[in-house]
Design an enzyme around this catalytic site. Structure first.
Site, mmCIF file in Angstrom:
data_model
loop_
_atom_site.group_PDB
_atom_site.id
_atom_site.type_symbol
_atom_site.label_atom_id
_atom_site.label_comp_id
_atom_site.label_asym_id
_atom_site.label_seq_id
_atom_site.Cartn_x
_atom_site.Cartn_y
_atom_site.Cartn_z
ATOM 1 N N CYS A 126 0.857 -1.185 0.000
ATOM 2 C CA CYS A 126 0.000 0.000 0.000
ATOM 3 C C CYS A 126 0.895 1.238 0.000
ATOM 4 O O CYS A 126 1.885 1.276 0.727
ATOM 5 C CB CYS A 126 -0.895 0.032 1.243
ATOM 6 S SG CYS A 126 -2.216 -1.172 1.198
ATOM 7 N N GLN A 127 0.529 2.211 -0.804
ATOM 8 C CA GLN A 127 1.294 3.448 -0.849
ATOM 9 C C GLN A 127 1.134 4.209 0.474
ATOM 10 O O GLN A 127 2.083 4.754 0.998
ATOM 11 C CB GLN A 127 0.805 4.303 -2.020
ATOM 12 C CG GLN A 127 1.696 5.475 -2.323
ATOM 13 C CD GLN A 127 1.238 6.213 -3.571
ATOM 14 O OE1 GLN A 127 0.165 5.967 -4.111
ATOM 15 N NE2 GLN A 127 2.055 7.133 -4.016
#
Length: 140
Positions: free
Chosen positions: A51-52
């Site tokens: 996940c960013q």
């Protein structure tokens, strides 16, 4: 409710919104209703890789069912993880591991998320299923 019944309900809920700005607002609203992770569980080991944004996901077994709490430092991502928690939390590890998460495609998330958010969503699904598989193996 079964996992499929919850998915069907979400598909119906998303059907009330005609455009994607309204759907994003609904996702953000779901994020605000997310059962928050205990601050003590906001540890590196509970961060979802891929996940960013930062997303913490804490699994807990209670009476044979797997419950998730989560949080994120980004509002859309928090909404996305809340969707996953809503669908999968409170079911047996086997039900979670075997779940076909068709709602993601049916509500249009695949084509309306940026590639990085779509990857993050896949990472959430993968992590939740991995927790379920690990706990299922532990129970067996």
């Amino acid at each position: 409710m079964t996992i499929n019944e919850i998915q069907d309900e979400l598909i119906e809920d998303f059907g009330f919104y005609s455009d994607w700005m309204e759907k994003y607002e609904y996702i953000i609203q779901l994020g605000k209703e997310l059962p928050l992770i205990d601050e003590a569980n906001k540890q590196e080991q509970y961060i979802i890789k891929g996940c960013q944004s930062k997303v913490w996901l804490f699994p807990e077994m209670k009476e044979g069912k797997l419950w998730f709490t989560a949080d994120s430092d980004a509002v859309i991502t928090k909404g996305l993880v809340s969707l996953m928690v809503k669908v999968l939390s409170g079911h047996t590890p086997k039900e979670i591991a075997d779940a076909d998460l068709y709602f993601i495609e049916q509500i249009g998330l695949k084509e309306h998320l940026s590639p990085t958010r779509a990857n993050g969503l896949l990472a959430m699904v993968k992590q939740m299923k991995l927790y379920a598989l690990a706990l299922q193996a532990k129970v067996s």
